[in-house]
Design a protein around this motif. Structure first.
Motif, PDB file in Angstrom:
ATOM      1  N   SER A  13      10.276  -5.124  -2.373  1.00 14.03           N
ATOM      2  CA  SER A  13      10.082  -4.372  -1.140  1.00 14.03           C
ATOM      3  C   SER A  13       9.510  -5.293  -0.080  1.00 14.03           C
ATOM      4  CB  SER A  13       9.140  -3.184  -1.365  1.00 14.03           C
ATOM      5  OG  SER A  13       7.836  -3.639  -1.678  1.00 14.03           O
ATOM      6  N   SER A  14       9.458  -4.784   1.140  1.00 16.96           N
ATOM      7  CA  SER A  14       8.821  -5.505   2.224  1.00 16.96           C
ATOM      8  C   SER A  14       7.366  -5.052   2.303  1.00 16.96           C
ATOM      9  CB  SER A  14       9.565  -5.232   3.538  1.00 16.96           C
ATOM     10  OG  SER A  14       9.593  -3.838   3.793  1.00 16.96           O
ATOM     11  N   GLU A  15       6.754  -5.249   3.448  1.00 16.85           N
ATOM     12  CA  GLU A  15       5.330  -4.941   3.618  1.00 16.85           C
ATOM     13  C   GLU A  15       5.139  -3.428   3.794  1.00 16.85           C
ATOM     14  OE1 GLU A  15       1.705  -6.311   6.604  1.00 16.85           O
ATOM     15  OE2 GLU A  15       3.496  -7.536   6.391  1.00 16.85           O
ATOM     16  N   LEU A  16       5.036  -2.717   2.694  1.00 16.04           N
ATOM     17  CA  LEU A  16       4.864  -1.271   2.738  1.00 16.04           C
ATOM     18  C   LEU A  16       3.393  -0.892   2.856  1.00 16.04           C
ATOM     19  CD1 LEU A  16       7.400  -0.235  -0.062  1.00 16.04           C
ATOM     20  CD2 LEU A  16       7.791  -0.408   2.404  1.00 16.04           C
ATOM     21  N   THR A  17       3.153   0.348   3.242  1.00 13.54           N
ATOM     22  CA  THR A  17       1.785   0.815   3.469  1.00 13.54           C
ATOM     23  C   THR A  17       0.969   0.847   2.182  1.00 13.54           C
ATOM     24  OG1 THR A  17       2.638   2.209   5.252  1.00 13.54           O
ATOM     25  CG2 THR A  17       0.419   2.671   4.502  1.00 13.54           C
ATOM     26  N   LYS A  18       1.624   1.003   1.045  1.00  8.51           N
ATOM     27  CA  LYS A  18       0.890   1.133  -0.210  1.00  8.51           C
ATOM     28  C   LYS A  18       0.087  -0.117  -0.550  1.00  8.51           C
ATOM     29  CE  LYS A  18       4.861  -0.298  -3.071  1.00  8.51           C
ATOM     30  NZ  LYS A  18       5.756   0.102  -4.188  1.00  8.51           N
ATOM     31  N   TYR A  19       0.533  -1.284  -0.073  1.00 10.59           N
ATOM     32  CA  TYR A  19      -0.183  -2.512  -0.406  1.00 10.59           C
ATOM     33  C   TYR A  19      -1.529  -2.608   0.308  1.00 10.59           C
ATOM     34  CZ  TYR A  19       4.357  -3.737  -2.361  1.00 10.59           C
ATOM     35  OH  TYR A  19       5.524  -3.738  -3.087  1.00 10.59           O
TER      36      TYR A  19
ATOM     37  N   MET B 289       4.076  -8.220  -3.725  1.00 10.21           N
ATOM     38  CA  MET B 289       4.967  -7.182  -3.214  1.00 10.21           C
ATOM     39  C   MET B 289       6.258  -7.243  -4.033  1.00 10.21           C
ATOM     40  SD  MET B 289       4.363  -7.163   0.911  1.00 10.21           S
ATOM     41  CE  MET B 289       4.670  -8.898   1.224  1.00 10.21           C
TER      42      MET B 289
END
Length: 231
Positions: A195-201, A192
């Motif tokens: 950024s933090s835990e975004l939906t794209k991951y 990552m």
């Protein structure tokens, strides 16, 4: 006093077309691609194993060590020659490894994913059909992502030293997002970045899982309710 020098003739085989073929046949690697005037013995490749154990031991340190053993003054051009030879050696290892994987049938797309967990992905004759062909767990962490790694590998310590934490803060990676099977084998992992835990991951992870394992699978995710709407 410099080390004693001697001259030797390296016999060649009829199929040898280039000087480097003769050199590698006798255990040497040339420092130039076409007409090498300097060659280094393959015995120096022990540095490869030393560097694995101690990454801080640089190629320059190895060059100075060899100069000391042979009673030869160190010069920067010697380090360049040794670096070129070492790069060629690593390239040879990589090409041999690729050919070996191809011969064993291990070089196909997604081979690592398809063979990472025998219990999940090996199919037996007359095996009953299951509701799901594969199952995976997903999660990401930014502040304490080393704990996430430790949950999949007990050998990794759950607490990093202060120096290690500072080391990771120097890079753009802010955490890690992984997918593991129900037997705790890591199937996929991605960094990552800023950024933090975004939906794209998780979207990228699931897209890759679907392409490798097919659509009949199940995923466990701590924000699965919200994420299912996105899918």
């Amino acid at each position: 006093m410099k080390a004693a020098q001697h001259h030797a003739t390296l016999p060649y085989k009829p199929h040898h077309l280039y000087p480097n073929e003769v050199l590698i046949y006798h255990g040497y690697i040339g420092c130039s691609p076409v007409l090498p005037t300097v060659a280094i013995s393959l015995r120096f490749t022990t540095y490869h194993q030393i560097h694995r154990i101690c990454p801080r031991f640089s190629i320059q340190a190895q060059c100075k060590l060899l100069c000391h053993l042979h009673n030869t003054p160190y010069h920067p051009y010697l380090n360049i020659q040794l670096t070129i030879t070492y790069d060629v050696y690593l390239n040879i290892l990589d090409r041999v490894d690729c050919q070996l994987k191809k011969a064993l049938g291990c070089g196909t797309n997604n081979w690592q994913m398809l063979n990472s967990c025998p219990a999940c992905f090996y199919r037996l004759e007359d095996e009953p059909v299951l509701d799901f062909n594969w199952l995976s767990n997903h999660d990401g962490d930014t502040d304490n992502w080393q704990n996430l790694l430790a949950s999949t590998n007990p050998d990794i310590p759950t607490s990093f030293t202060y120096q290690q934490k500072r080391m990771f803060s120097m890079f753009h990676e802010s955490g890690i997002f992984i997918a593991s099977c129900q037997h705790r084998f890591v199937l996929l992992a991605c960094n990552m970045v800023k950024s933090s835990e975004l939906t794209k991951y998780p979207l990228a992870i699931i897209s890759k899982l679907l392409s490798a394992y097919g659509k009949n699978g199940g995923c466990a995710y701590d924000i699965g309710c919200a994420f299912s709407a996105t899918l």
